[in-house]
Design a protein around this motif. Structure first.
Motif, mmCIF file in Angstrom:
data_model
loop_
_atom_site.group_PDB
_atom_site.id
_atom_site.type_symbol
_atom_site.label_atom_id
_atom_site.label_comp_id
_atom_site.label_asym_id
_atom_site.label_seq_id
_atom_site.Cartn_x
_atom_site.Cartn_y
_atom_site.Cartn_z
ATOM 1 N N LYS A 149 -7.741 -3.374 -1.818
ATOM 2 C CA LYS A 149 -7.430 -4.593 -0.807
ATOM 3 C C LYS A 149 -8.087 -5.737 -0.827
ATOM 4 N N ILE A 150 -9.384 -5.555 -0.834
ATOM 5 C CA ILE A 150 -10.718 -6.437 -0.813
ATOM 6 C C ILE A 150 -10.558 -7.221 -2.263
ATOM 7 N N VAL A 196 2.980 -4.444 3.148
ATOM 8 C CA VAL A 196 3.283 -3.198 3.717
ATOM 9 C C VAL A 196 1.851 -2.219 3.432
ATOM 10 N N THR A 197 1.485 -1.816 4.846
ATOM 11 C CA THR A 197 0.628 -0.789 4.718
ATOM 12 C C THR A 197 0.771 0.201 6.024
ATOM 13 N N GLY A 198 0.958 1.442 5.547
ATOM 14 C CA GLY A 198 1.269 2.424 6.459
ATOM 15 C C GLY A 198 0.764 3.823 6.241
ATOM 16 N N ALA A 232 -2.081 -2.284 -3.861
ATOM 17 C CA ALA A 232 -3.509 -1.933 -3.515
ATOM 18 C C ALA A 232 -3.497 -0.992 -2.420
ATOM 19 N N TYR A 233 -3.841 0.298 -2.851
ATOM 20 C CA TYR A 233 -3.793 1.641 -2.395
ATOM 21 C C TYR A 233 -4.863 1.554 -1.457
ATOM 22 N N SER A 285 0.776 -1.107 0.254
ATOM 23 C CA SER A 285 0.092 -0.100 0.182
ATOM 24 C C SER A 285 0.828 1.231 0.012
ATOM 25 N N CYS A 286 1.350 1.844 1.288
ATOM 26 C CA CYS A 286 2.127 2.975 1.251
ATOM 27 C C CYS A 286 3.250 2.975 0.281
ATOM 28 N N THR A 287 4.062 1.928 0.142
ATOM 29 C CA THR A 287 5.118 1.864 -0.706
ATOM 30 C C THR A 287 5.152 1.780 -2.151
#
Ligand code: AMP
Ligand code: MG
Length: 439
Positions: free
Chosen positions: A329-330, A370-372, A323-324, A297-299
């Motif tokens: 993501k789903i 990664v998600t952030g 998957a932003y 996500s964030c990367t």
């Protein structure tokens, strides 16, 4: 040999010191970056004549003269780069000659070569301005430049060793490799002591912590070994340097220090030629016939880009998903929408579901997720900017971590990608410790 521990990478005890003066208004104005200075710094250090003085001046005769004198007071060999062109603003040749009190004369060979060059380019005769490029110092040397019109020049006298190099980097490097290096070896050979370096790469530990722990474990007497800490966003390299002695003695000293600090670095260490953790990770994945995929996500694909940096990545990397949005993501990773509602996109359950989703969708043995909150916006009280969840999945187990990374958006993204790659690396090599407990 130094007395006691030498904890800095000290250049003071070297036999031959060099200076580099870069000349050009464009360098002072910031239109051109002084890459010649950096390149010469690296090459001269390798040769054992490290640069201990470096400066940049404009195309101003007095400034060049002053700088040459300052440099010569501090060093044995002075390099002056740039300002050898044919136009009236190129003043280096004349300035150095005047300052050293060494005359300039026309070199018939240079003049001939210049005339030939202009004829072959369709000119009848040499433009008058270009004739200055046929001048050489009395008692000095000409260093032919096959890549341009301005040759390198060497001013030599009982107390002067000043080398002028053309400004364009590809010409400067060619002249240096072809002519300067042999000249230095010939004139200074036995006094040049090339350093031997050993790099120990680490990731996942802050420079200050690493340095403190290492100071505690070092033996009192390091012999001739110097230690330097080289921090980057992605980790800290420890560089051990020895400047003298036989090969065996040098390796012995380096081994001894490396063994002493091994307990401190073993949890953070990786080995790679370019200093990129991915080289080690891909090597381990390949050795285990393991494939990997990513869910980011964030990367925004940075982990996937890192994994594909080197040839042969296709042996191990199957693919990745950026998957932003929550919906992606789903849809793309099969993350349960309930998790997203209950815990939020930046959460442990979601990052673990992303890692699982990547393995399932790509059919890979391993994955990284990664998600952030990369910032600058989007932070909350419980999840401030820099909060990042990352996970690695390997042989059916998922390990997940949360960190609060410092720095701006770009730094947070770089650090997140590195931490996530390091987590998978730890799992793959079966390294224990607080970074790699498999849950
Ligand atoms: P000059 O020899 O001064 O005519 O330089 C010609 C060109 O070389 C300049 O316009 C720059 O683009 C490049 N150049 C000169 N000095 C440097 C330097 N120290 N680092 C990188 N490029 C340089
Ligand atoms: Mg110039």
């Amino acid at each position: 040999v130094n007395e006691g521990p030498s904890r800095a990478n000290d250049q003071n005890d070297v036999a031959v010191r060099s200076a580099v003066i870069a000349v050009g208004d464009e360098l002072l104005l910031g239109q051109t970056v002084d890459t010649n200075g950096a390149w010469l710094g690296a090459r001269l250090a390798e040769l054992g004549a490290p640069v201990t003085y470096r400066s940049v001046v404009g195309d101003v005769e007095d400034d060049i003269r002053g700088e040459v004198t300052r440099a010569r007071l501090r060093t044995e060999v002075t390099f002056v780069c740039g300002g050898l062109g044919p136009t009236p603003d190129d003043r280096t040749r004349e300035a150095v000659a005047a300052e050293l009190g060494i005359g300039l004369v026309v070199d018939p060979l240079l003049l001939d070569a210049l005339e030939q060059r202009f004829k072959s380019h369709g000119f009848d005769e040499l433009p008058p301005d270009n004739a200055s490029q046929a001048m050489m110092p009395v008692g000095g040397l000409v260093l032919p430049n096959d890549r341009g019109t301005a040759p390198g020049l060497v001013f030599l006298s009982d107390d002067a060793f000043v080398i002028l190099l053309p400004g364009p980097p590809r010409e400067m490097r060619w002249v240096f490799d072809r002519h300067v290096e042999p000249l230095l070896l010939e004139r200074l050979g036995p006094r040049l002591v090339p350093p031997t370096h050993r790099l120990i790469r680490t990731t996942g530990i802050a420079e200050s912590v690493l340095s403190e722990r290492i100071q505690h474990t070092l033996p009192e007497d390091l012999g001739p070994v110097g230690i330097a800490f080289l921090p980057r966003l992605t980790g800290v390299d420890i560089r051990l340097t020895v400047r003298s002695g036989s090969t065996e003695a040098v390796q012995g000293w380096l081994d001894r220090v490396e063994e002493a600090i091994a307990p401190v670095v073993e949890r953070y260490r990786y080995d790679s030629d370019h200093g990129d953790l991915v080289e080690s990770l891909n090597r381990e994945l390949r050795a285990g016939s393991l494939t990997v995929s990513t869910a980011e996500s964030c990367t925004g694909g940075l982990v996937a880009r890192r994994l594909t940096e080197y040839a042969g990545a296709s042996d191990v990397f199957l693919g990745g998903v950026v998957a932003y949005s929550n919906q992606s993501k789903i849809d793309l990773l099969g993350v349960d929408s309930d998790l997203l509602v209950r815990d939020g996109a930046v959460s442990e359950p979601v990052v673990r579901a992303m890692a699982l989703g990547a393995c399932e969708r790509f059919g890979s043995d391993a994955s990284i997720a990664v998600t952030g909150v990369a910032g600058p916006g989007g932070g909350t009280k419980t999840k401030p900017v820099g909060t990042v969840w990352y996970a690695a999945r390997h042989r059916g187990h998922t390990a997940s971590r949360v960190r609060r990374f410092p720095g701006d958006r770009s730094a947070v993204r770089e650090r997140s990608a590195q931490a996530a790659l390091a987590l998978l690396y730890d799992l793959v090599i079966g390294r224990g410790g607080d970074r790699s407990t498999t849950e």
